[in-house]
Design an enzyme around this catalytic site. Structure first.
Site, PDB file in Angstrom:
ATOM      1  N   SER A 152       0.831  -1.193   0.000  1.00 25.14           N
ATOM      2  CA  SER A 152       0.000   0.000   0.000  1.00 25.14           C
ATOM      3  C   SER A 152       0.877   1.260   0.000  1.00 25.14           C
ATOM      4  O   SER A 152       1.659   1.465  -0.918  1.00 25.14           O
ATOM      5  CB  SER A 152      -0.955  -0.046   1.189  1.00 25.14           C
ATOM      6  OG  SER A 152      -1.910   0.974   1.130  1.00 25.14           O
ATOM      7  N   HIS A 181      -7.256  -5.494  -0.970  1.00 26.43           N
ATOM      8  CA  HIS A 181      -6.084  -4.676  -0.690  1.00 26.43           C
ATOM      9  C   HIS A 181      -5.134  -5.313   0.323  1.00 26.43           C
ATOM     10  O   HIS A 181      -3.916  -5.095   0.264  1.00 26.43           O
ATOM     11  CB  HIS A 181      -6.552  -3.305  -0.181  1.00 26.43           C
ATOM     12  CG  HIS A 181      -5.474  -2.309  -0.008  1.00 26.43           C
ATOM     13  ND1 HIS A 181      -4.841  -1.700  -1.073  1.00 26.43           N
ATOM     14  CD2 HIS A 181      -4.901  -1.790   1.117  1.00 26.43           C
ATOM     15  CE1 HIS A 181      -3.940  -0.849  -0.628  1.00 26.43           C
ATOM     16  NE2 HIS A 181      -3.952  -0.893   0.699  1.00 26.43           N
ATOM     17  N   ASP A 206       3.438  24.168  -0.642  1.00 23.33           N
ATOM     18  CA  ASP A 206       4.810  23.981  -1.123  1.00 23.33           C
ATOM     19  C   ASP A 206       5.366  22.597  -0.790  1.00 23.33           C
ATOM     20  O   ASP A 206       6.558  22.441  -0.532  1.00 23.33           O
ATOM     21  CB  ASP A 206       5.725  25.074  -0.564  1.00 23.33           C
ATOM     22  CG  ASP A 206       5.767  25.084   0.968  1.00 23.33           C
ATOM     23  OD1 ASP A 206       4.900  24.440   1.590  1.00 23.33           O
ATOM     24  OD2 ASP A 206       6.660  25.746   1.534  1.00 23.33           O
TER      25      ASP A 206
END
Length: 428
Positions: free
Chosen positions: A143, A404, A351
């Protein structure tokens, strides 16, 4: 000798490393990073090459093995395994509202800005330089751990011999908004599958939601159980055996009280165990930031949710949400409340450094094999395939056999298959 322990079929060695908080200021503040080395019991175990494991997350410690089983059993046949507690988790300068209490919100946000995949990889490379400086090592990422590997390939591929990824190939350039649009669509499908498999789950969920709208019910940690919080159970729908766990929980949600229905204490306790937001703050604080490159997330999941009115907490047929974080969590979850100003600063931060280098990945020479789960609720298949096509020397196995968390459910077979694919062996 006190750093060596033995569990069934494994010798465990503890390693602690003092590393820079900010690698642009190597003489500045430091953090402690922990890794647990696993060795098999064979005579040459101490001389085997290292396989570093990147845990899923963000914000979760590496697994604590109980026995030589699963993917670890396969790995220990030819590697020493290094389980890394990523910075801020486990025994690696763990982050919590208490550990951050002495900082202002601005200082907290500045501190946590150093806890993404870029610095996790810098930690890993610094540890490699300490443990095997002349030898590239192998890596396995599950993951979010796969996101870390793509960063490793972008910035320090010289440190890698080979890489294995399960359920974790990120988009290299798509925004958080795009990620959540795809994710909400997947979660809708998982909801439909859930209610089809368990026909009485919808009335059980609706009845519980109606009860919570008119009664105050509290969890064992003191938090008020709201409908929005109830919807968070959907994070489990994308896991193998997760839907079953949610259904059996809903079955016992309400019981008869002295005068009316009340929430079953067993439900309240198990509900808390199925969610980890109150114990893993980094997961909430940095979850959307893992998608940010020179842009802010601005609570992407919350904004995109408005495009999917089916997920309204006021819906007559309530749906469960998925792997999303929301600003209201900072108010409703007591362990997150002190960090709300910090969370707002991180959500608006524009940023964030770039994480991936498309040119470096296009010319990659490190052999990479990946398992892509076609029905993955957390990492969009189409985005994974898009990235796989742009990374040189990456082979993938696309399968609908697993959800998953396949590496936890059938890890020995999955890792064995990826190793065989990487080495060109006949697949079994």
């Amino acid at each position: 000798m006190h750093n060596i322990a033995q569990i069934e079929g494994i010798h465990c060695h503890k390693h602690f490393f003092t590393l820079p908080l900010d690698y642009s200021r190597p003489q500045g503040p430091t953090i402690s990073v922990f890794a647990r080395e696993l060795r098999g019991l064979q005579t040459n175990a101490e001389s085997l090459p290292i396989l570093l494991y990147f845990q899923g997350g963000p914000g979760f410690a590496a697994q604590r093995p109980l026995a030589n089983s699963g993917w670890i059993k396969r790995a220990l046949q030819e590697y020493r395994v290094l389980l890394l507690d990523q910075r801020g988790t486990g025994l690696s300068s763990p982050v919590s509202f208490r550990s951050l209490a002495g900082m202002t919100a601005s200082e907290q946000a500045q501190y946590l800005s150093h806890f993404r995949a870029d610095n996790i990889v810098r930690d890993a490379e610094a540890i490699r330089q300490h443990l095997c400086p002349d030898t590239p090592w192998s890596v396995l990422g599950q993951s979010f751990g796969g996101f870390c590997i793509l960063r490793y390939l972008s910035s320090a591929a010289h440190g890698l011999k080979e890489a294995y990824i399960t359920g974790g190939i990120p988009s290299l350039s798509r925004s958080a908004d795009e990620v959540y649009r795809a994710t909400y669509s997947r979660v809708l499908t998982k909801n439909r599958d859930f209610f089809r498999r368990f026909p009485d789950a919808q009335p059980l969920l609706n009845t519980l939601a109606d009860h919570l709208r008119t009664h105050e019910e509290y969890l064992p940690n003191g938090d008020l159980l709201t409908v929005e919080m109830l919807q968070l159970l959907g994070i489990n729908l994308g896991m193998m055996q997760g839907a079953e766990a949610v259904y059996y929980l809903l079955e016992q949600a309400l019981i008869d009280g002295p005068e009316a229905k009340i929430v079953n204490p067993i439900f309240a306790d198990h509900f808390t165990q199925l969610l980890s937001y109150h114990t893993n703050p980094l997961y909430v604080l940095l979850h959307e930031a893992i998608y940010c490159q020179q842009s802010s997330s601005n609570w992407a999941a919350h904004r995109i949710r408005a495009e999917y009115p089916e997920f309204s907490p006021d819906a007559s047929d309530l749906l469960l949400t998925g792997e999303m974080v929301y600003p209201w969590m900072m108010q409703q979850i007591s362990n997150l409340q002190p960090l709300q100003p910090c969370a707002e600063l991180l959500a608006s931060k524009q940023d964030w450094p770039m994480l991936y280098d498309a040119r470096a990945l296009a010319s990659n020479t490190v052999p990479v094999t990946a398992a892509i789960y076609s029905e993955d609720m957390y990492v969009e298949r189409e985005f994974s395939l898009e990235t796989a096509a742009s990374v040189a020397h990456l082979k993938y196995w696309l399968t609908s056999e697993y959800e998953h968390n396949g590496i936890r459910m059938d890890g020995e077979h999955i890792l064995d298959r990826l190793i065989a694919l990487n080495r060109g062996h006949q697949l079994r």
